[in-house]
Design an enzyme around this catalytic site. Sequence first.
Site, short mmCIF file in Angstrom:
data_model
loop_
_atom_site.label_atom_id
_atom_site.label_comp_id
_atom_site.label_asym_id
_atom_site.label_seq_id
_atom_site.Cartn_x
_atom_site.Cartn_y
_atom_site.Cartn_z
N TRP A 98 -9.30 8.48 0.58
CA TRP A 98 -9.20 7.57 1.72
C TRP A 98 -10.37 6.79 1.98
CZ3 TRP A 98 -5.35 5.95 4.45
CH2 TRP A 98 -4.32 6.76 4.82
N TRP B 110 -3.77 0.27 4.62
CA TRP B 110 -2.94 1.28 5.47
C TRP B 110 -2.52 0.14 6.83
CZ3 TRP B 110 -2.69 3.14 10.50
CH2 TRP B 110 -1.94 4.23 10.76
N ASN C 220 -0.04 5.69 0.36
CA ASN C 220 -0.72 6.83 0.45
C ASN C 220 0.33 8.22 0.17
OD1 ASN C 220 -0.74 5.89 3.40
ND2 ASN C 220 -1.04 8.16 3.59
N ASP C 221 0.03 9.00 1.21
CA ASP C 221 1.02 10.37 0.79
C ASP C 221 2.21 10.48 -0.03
OD1 ASP C 221 -1.16 10.78 2.73
OD2 ASP C 221 -0.06 11.72 3.86
N GLN D 232 4.30 7.12 1.67
CA GLN D 232 3.80 6.43 2.99
C GLN D 232 3.61 5.09 2.54
OE1 GLN D 232 2.32 7.76 6.65
NE2 GLN D 232 4.45 8.15 5.68
N ARG E 51 1.48 17.31 12.87
CA ARG E 51 2.09 16.03 11.82
C ARG E 51 2.33 16.85 10.44
NH1 ARG E 51 -2.98 13.56 12.73
NH2 ARG E 51 -4.31 13.59 10.80
N ASP E 52 2.91 16.03 9.70
CA ASP E 52 3.39 16.27 8.18
C ASP E 52 4.21 17.46 8.01
OD1 ASP E 52 1.70 14.16 8.11
OD2 ASP E 52 0.00 15.38 7.58
N TRP F 288 0.82 -1.17 -0.21
CA TRP F 288 -0.07 -0.05 0.13
C TRP F 288 0.81 1.31 -0.17
CZ3 TRP F 288 -5.01 2.11 0.80
CH2 TRP F 288 -4.98 3.51 1.54
N SER G 244 3.92 11.23 7.37
CA SER G 244 4.39 11.96 6.45
C SER G 244 5.24 13.20 6.75
CB SER G 244 3.10 12.60 5.76
OG SER G 244 2.38 11.73 4.98
C1 FRU Z 1 -2.54 12.06 5.10
C2 FRU Z 1 -2.36 11.51 6.45
C3 FRU Z 1 -1.18 12.18 7.16
C4 FRU Z 1 -0.53 11.10 7.90
C5 FRU Z 1 -0.29 10.08 6.89
C6 FRU Z 1 -0.54 8.64 7.76
O1 FRU Z 1 -3.42 11.27 4.28
O2 FRU Z 1 -3.35 10.92 7.25
O3 FRU Z 1 -1.77 13.28 7.84
O4 FRU Z 1 0.76 11.76 8.42
O5 FRU Z 1 -1.40 10.12 6.17
O6 FRU Z 1 -0.29 7.57 6.80
#
Ligand code: FRU
Length: 464
Positions: free
Chosen positions: A276, A44, A19-20, A36, A140-141, A17, A78
């Site tokens: 998501w 996830w 994501n970001d 990610q 975060r991020d 998987w 992230s």
């Molecule tokens: C956004 C998010 C971020 C986090 C990450 C976790 O899509 O929720 O805020 O860092 O994904 O995978």
Amino acid sequence: MSRDFRPLRHYTPPFGWINDPNGLVYEDGTWHLFAQHNPEATHWGPMHWRHAVSCDLLSWEDRGIALFPDEALGMIFSGSAVIDHGNTSGLGDGADPMILMYTSHGEHEQQSIAYSNDRVTFTPYAGDPVIPNTVQKNFRDPKCFWDAERGRWCVVIAAGDRVEFHASPDLIRWQKTGEFGQCENRMGGVFECPDLFPLPAPDGSTVWVLIASMAHPGPFGGHRTQYFLGQFDGETFRETMPAPHARLLDAGYDDYAAVTFANADRPMLLGWANAWCYAMFEPTDPFCGAMTYARALSLVETDAGLCLAQKPVTPAFRDVPVPTEPAPDPLPRRYLPKAEGVVRGEVFHIRVESEGCFALTLSNEGGESLCVTLGTDQSLVVDRSRAGNSDFSPLYASGLFAVMAQPRKVHGPATLDLYFDRMICETFLDGGTLVNTSVVFPEAPYTKATLLGEGRLYIGEEAQ
Ligand code: FRU
């Protein structure tokens, strides 16, 4: 058994998987992309950073896992990457190190860094976290950038209902300088994956763009990315050009957590081409998740005011005009001009130039069709309700996510560029001032493009 939906010209992980997009950074002809990543399943899970590199943003070489969850500090959420020119951190071994800054997600969300001198191995810094936190639930991020005017590093971090700014001389010692968004936010949800960068405006001034992906507590409305236009004084961002509604980066649901590459000569944006609420159910085993095409950003003046325009980096296409069928004589009252052409391959470009209204349909022999229309109300509508498999998720199949409409920002003749790659459809109207990114899962490739209404149709195969 579903067919192979793996895009050919977009980044996907070999398995597992994603994501970001994380740690986007350009250096000496190489674009670095981290994502990610859960290597163990197509949903996830324990978050790692997967690494890939490209010299053209179209073919990606996988470099495996760069960061693993940390027993003490938690998963790797992230974040961003910079090239530490001048080795301000002291973590370089003679040359400028690459610094990754990310969220350690354990009992708390805190900001950590890792460094690399060979761009292949990445070592977590022994003094992590560099921005500790035991108070805020969502923190975060981090998106880090060099503030050339003040000669120091800055980072923008999502912090619940706002973003925070911190500054540092060396990427290690940080101090909070400001925050933004609690009052100005025009959407629900918490902030995620912010980004901040300057762009030249058409009048010659510099405008700062703050990008914020918004995570909603429930699925309805989905996760969307908004942006604000204003000024940054080194400490905080002020919105100087508010709009009546939230400015959306993408009218579709499959472009989330988009951020720009650091160290590039101009802002180049890339997002996660999924949503998501249904991503994990998509029929794409053994992988799940893809990135959008990278898009060069600019600011343009439109009838709706100043706005971002996105121009994707795509393969070269050989566009061939499709003749419009000659009008019958005598002309029936309800006559609609029609052009129809064959689409070859699974990576293609369709262009429509129109002075009026049109409906563009991509279809296959099984009767599946994806429809993009510009109607009399001057809204761009992307309708994927019959585009392919939608059984995997009732939400994906629902009207909210199946038919997406967004008003144009300019009037007059329209040019539409649609880029398709197996399951990703990216539509750019009016020079990229209106964008729709949508994933579709046709049981067989689309083989026909049909244009009804006013306009000229071009079909572009990838130039070999
Ligand atoms: C956004 C998010 C971020 C986090 C990450 C976790 O899509 O929720 O805020 O860092 O994904 O995978």
